[in-house]
Every structure is written in C-alpha cells, then in structure tokens.
Design a protein around this motif. Sequence first.
Motif, PDB file in Angstrom:
ATOM      1  N   ASP A 118      11.003   9.289   3.512  1.00  0.00           N
ATOM      2  CA  ASP A 118      10.432  10.617   3.268  1.00  0.00           C
ATOM      3  C   ASP A 118       9.697  10.575   1.925  1.00  0.00           C
ATOM      4  OD1 ASP A 118      11.438  11.754   5.577  1.00  0.00           O
ATOM      5  OD2 ASP A 118      13.354  12.265   4.643  1.00  0.00           O
ATOM      6  N   ASN A 119       8.670  11.353   1.820  1.00  0.00           N
ATOM      7  CA  ASN A 119       7.893  11.454   0.575  1.00  0.00           C
ATOM      8  C   ASN A 119       7.243  10.132   0.160  1.00  0.00           C
ATOM      9  OD1 ASN A 119       8.678  14.208   0.261  1.00  0.00           O
ATOM     10  ND2 ASN A 119      10.656  13.478  -0.490  1.00  0.00           N
ATOM     11  N   ARG A 120       7.028   9.246   1.117  1.00  0.00           N
ATOM     12  CA  ARG A 120       6.279   8.043   0.775  1.00  0.00           C
ATOM     13  C   ARG A 120       4.832   8.430   0.530  1.00  0.00           C
ATOM     14  NH1 ARG A 120       3.695   6.442   5.886  1.00  0.00           N
ATOM     15  NH2 ARG A 120       3.470   4.248   5.489  1.00  0.00           N
ATOM     16  N   SER A 156       0.835  -1.208   0.000  1.00  0.00           N
ATOM     17  CA  SER A 156       0.000   0.000   0.000  1.00  0.00           C
ATOM     18  C   SER A 156       0.867   1.254   0.000  1.00  0.00           C
ATOM     19  CB  SER A 156      -0.911  -0.010   1.224  1.00  0.00           C
ATOM     20  OG  SER A 156      -0.169  -0.287   2.387  1.00  0.00           O
ATOM     21  N   THR A 157       2.162   1.100   0.341  1.00  0.00           N
ATOM     22  CA  THR A 157       3.073   2.243   0.375  1.00  0.00           C
ATOM     23  C   THR A 157       3.865   2.333  -0.926  1.00  0.00           C
ATOM     24  OG1 THR A 157       3.344   2.002   2.751  1.00  0.00           O
ATOM     25  CG2 THR A 157       4.997   3.306   1.618  1.00  0.00           C
ATOM     26  N   VAL A 158       3.810   3.501  -1.558  1.00  0.00           N
ATOM     27  CA  VAL A 158       4.658   3.752  -2.714  1.00  0.00           C
ATOM     28  C   VAL A 158       5.835   4.564  -2.188  1.00  0.00           C
ATOM     29  CG1 VAL A 158       4.817   4.775  -5.005  1.00  0.00           C
ATOM     30  CG2 VAL A 158       2.623   3.825  -4.197  1.00  0.00           C
ATOM     31  N   ASP A 218      15.646   7.181  -1.370  1.00  0.00           N
ATOM     32  CA  ASP A 218      15.561   7.880  -0.089  1.00  0.00           C
ATOM     33  C   ASP A 218      16.533   7.271   0.930  1.00  0.00           C
ATOM     34  OD1 ASP A 218      13.889   9.699   1.779  1.00  0.00           O
ATOM     35  OD2 ASP A 218      13.930   7.760   2.800  1.00  0.00           O
ATOM     36  N   TRP A 219      17.038   8.082   1.853  1.00  0.00           N
ATOM     37  CA  TRP A 219      17.987   7.591   2.865  1.00  0.00           C
ATOM     38  C   TRP A 219      17.393   6.444   3.684  1.00  0.00           C
ATOM     39  CZ3 TRP A 219      18.396   7.099   8.184  1.00  0.00           C
ATOM     40  CH2 TRP A 219      19.681   6.902   8.695  1.00  0.00           C
ATOM     41  N   PHE A 220      16.142   6.605   4.122  1.00  0.00           N
ATOM     42  CA  PHE A 220      15.511   5.572   4.955  1.00  0.00           C
ATOM     43  C   PHE A 220      15.298   4.283   4.155  1.00  0.00           C
ATOM     44  CE2 PHE A 220      14.528   9.537   7.083  1.00  0.00           C
ATOM     45  CZ  PHE A 220      14.824   9.226   8.403  1.00  0.00           C
ATOM     46  N   THR A 221      14.898   4.429   2.887  1.00  0.00           N
ATOM     47  CA  THR A 221      14.729   3.252   2.036  1.00  0.00           C
ATOM     48  C   THR A 221      16.063   2.518   1.915  1.00  0.00           C
ATOM     49  OG1 THR A 221      13.025   4.381   0.748  1.00  0.00           O
ATOM     50  CG2 THR A 221      14.045   2.448  -0.256  1.00  0.00           C
ATOM     51  N   LEU A 222      17.135   3.269   1.677  1.00  0.00           N
ATOM     52  CA  LEU A 222      18.447   2.649   1.493  1.00  0.00           C
ATOM     53  C   LEU A 222      18.944   2.005   2.783  1.00  0.00           C
ATOM     54  CD1 LEU A 222      20.019   5.407  -0.782  1.00  0.00           C
ATOM     55  CD2 LEU A 222      19.239   3.141  -1.483  1.00  0.00           C
TER      56      LEU A 222
END
Length: 343
Positions: free
Chosen positions: A104-106, A85-87, A92-96
């Motif tokens: 951020d910006n999810r 459900s999350t795009v 992004d730093w957190f994704t990495l």
Amino acid sequence: MKALVLEEYNKLVYKDVPDPEPEKNEVLVKVMACGICGSDIHGLDGSTGRRIPPMIMGHEASGIITKTGSDVKDWKEGDRVTFDSTVYPLDDWFTLEGMYNLSDNREVLGVSPGTYKRDGAFAEYVIIPQHILYKIPENVSFEQAAMTEAVAVALHSINISGIKPGDKCVVVGAGMIGIFIIKLLKISGASKIIVIDISSKRLEQAKNSGAGYTFLSTDENLDEKIMAITNNRGADISFEAVGKSETVNLSIDILRKGGKAVLVGNISQKVDFPLQKVVTRELKVLGSCAIRGEYEIVLELLETGKISVDDQISVVVPLSEGALWFGRLYRREIDLNKVILKP
Ligand SMILES: [Zn+2]
C-alpha cells in the motif's frame, strides 16, 4: 540543474529547475542514462492520468551517487547505481510479507497520479531512497544498467510462472518485455519457445532472441500448428505481453488442460474472459505486476553475459533532445526499441 519537464500535457521543456536535496535516508544520483518507457509516452497526453504536470518523468535509469543523506551508511559518493522503479514503504504489511511490489502507498519514480508526485530521472540529478538502490557490476555500462527494469519485469513473470525445465511455452507479443521473456525462457530451460505477434519484424527479433517457432497472429491454422508442436496437448505456460482481449484469449486458447497463463500486458482495463474454458480445463491465470527483488539477479545475468540487452537499445541521445524524441515516438514516426536519454 537541467531537467526535461512535462510542463503541461504534450509539452516537454528542457530547462533549469532547483537542485534536489536528499533527506537523511536518501541519496542524490547524477543520472548517466534514462530510458523512455512506453508508459511515459502514453502518459504524455494525459490519457493514463499518471503523469499529471508539472513533473519530471523517467524511471529506467542509472547513475553515480554524488551525495548521501545523514542516515545512509552502505552507499557512498562515486558508487555506480541503478534503482527499482517502485519506492515502497518498509513497514507495510505486504512488504513485510515479501510482496513489496504490492505494498500500500507504493510510489513509482517519475509518476504523478494525483495522490503523490515523485520526480524521475529525465534530469541531471534524481533523489533515490537508499533501500531501492543496486550496485552496477563493473563490466556493465550505464546504458545497459538502465535496461535492468525492463528485464526485471520480464523475470518477475518467469519467477511467478513456476516454470520447470522442459516446459513448452508460448509468448504472445514480442515487444521489448516479450523479447526479454523469450531470452529468459531460454536460460530457464523451456524446451520449446513459441512466439506470436502481429509484426514479422518483431518475430524476426524474437527468433534472434531464442524463439524456436514464430507465428503471425493472423496465421489461419495457428491452433493446429501449436498443437502439433506440443504433442497435441497445448502449451504448459503462456506469457501474455500485450493486454488486449484478443491476445489474452489467444494466450488462454493455446494452453493444455491444467496449463498456466501469466498476464503481464495491461493496456486495457477490461477484457473478455473465457470463463468456461478456464473452469472446465482447470487453467491457472496469474497476474504479474512490476518487480519483486529481481533487480539483483538481472544485474548478475548482465554481469555474467547470460542475457544481452544491447540489441534492444536503439539510440542513446542527449537529454536536451528529449522533447524531439518523445514527439517522434508519440507520433509513431519511428519504430525503435529503447531510446535512452543521457543528461
Ligand atoms: Zn517502464
């Protein structure tokens, strides 16, 4: 295509809208099933500020790929899929760092909080970025696959709890997420699963889902009873799946010293916090947000029959009747588990 459009607050209309076109990294999915989430029902009247109309809601879905963007290589027309459900942005730093649920910006599918608008799956077709797609195993139905999101939210809370075989666990709140937490605790090796809710009907479902002990929250000797079940120490881990002061406090009260409370429910912005209890008993309080890679595991648990979701699907009805079912759920005329809309 046909879609169930939230035209203004409290006004859902089943109508024709332009067909969406996938960008190069996206696919077009023909929706086969989409569950109504509690957040959609709360979003309906504008109270959450996360469904600003006009928009199409729906983020618990499954379907068939009918078109792929030019850069999509690993997916093809005809693939049966479900999706996160999350795009989340891939750079992004957190994704990495492996925390894409916190990036951020999810954006969330079928949500429109003002900063973005992403149309969801209460429609014949929905656009999905390829990196959030998951293949549905052959023996899992579209309706079952549409339940993946809810199970994955429950599994995320189990994963961050660090549960070990033999842990004695308490689940506060036996709504759908609570029920899936119970089912997952059972296969995670919890020795005792204690469930507390305000409804005896929900507690009945909790029993059927693997709870060993169930109590109404109004039970006068609740503390003593839980102490008796946990060697007079208290629970190792509690899972809070409501999100109110009373239930958050309850989930902390019943812990042993050094125990962990995992907070999943979040319907309140703030709650009373028992600071001294947490500090002097060295309790750990963990927040659990959405999903971080649990989709694939849930689909495997469904494929292998390790977890069942059929008992949580109440009805499957046509998308054209969406406004009617939303209205019933909103006015609490019916007490159902999951209502799935089928375009
Ligand atoms: Zn949801």
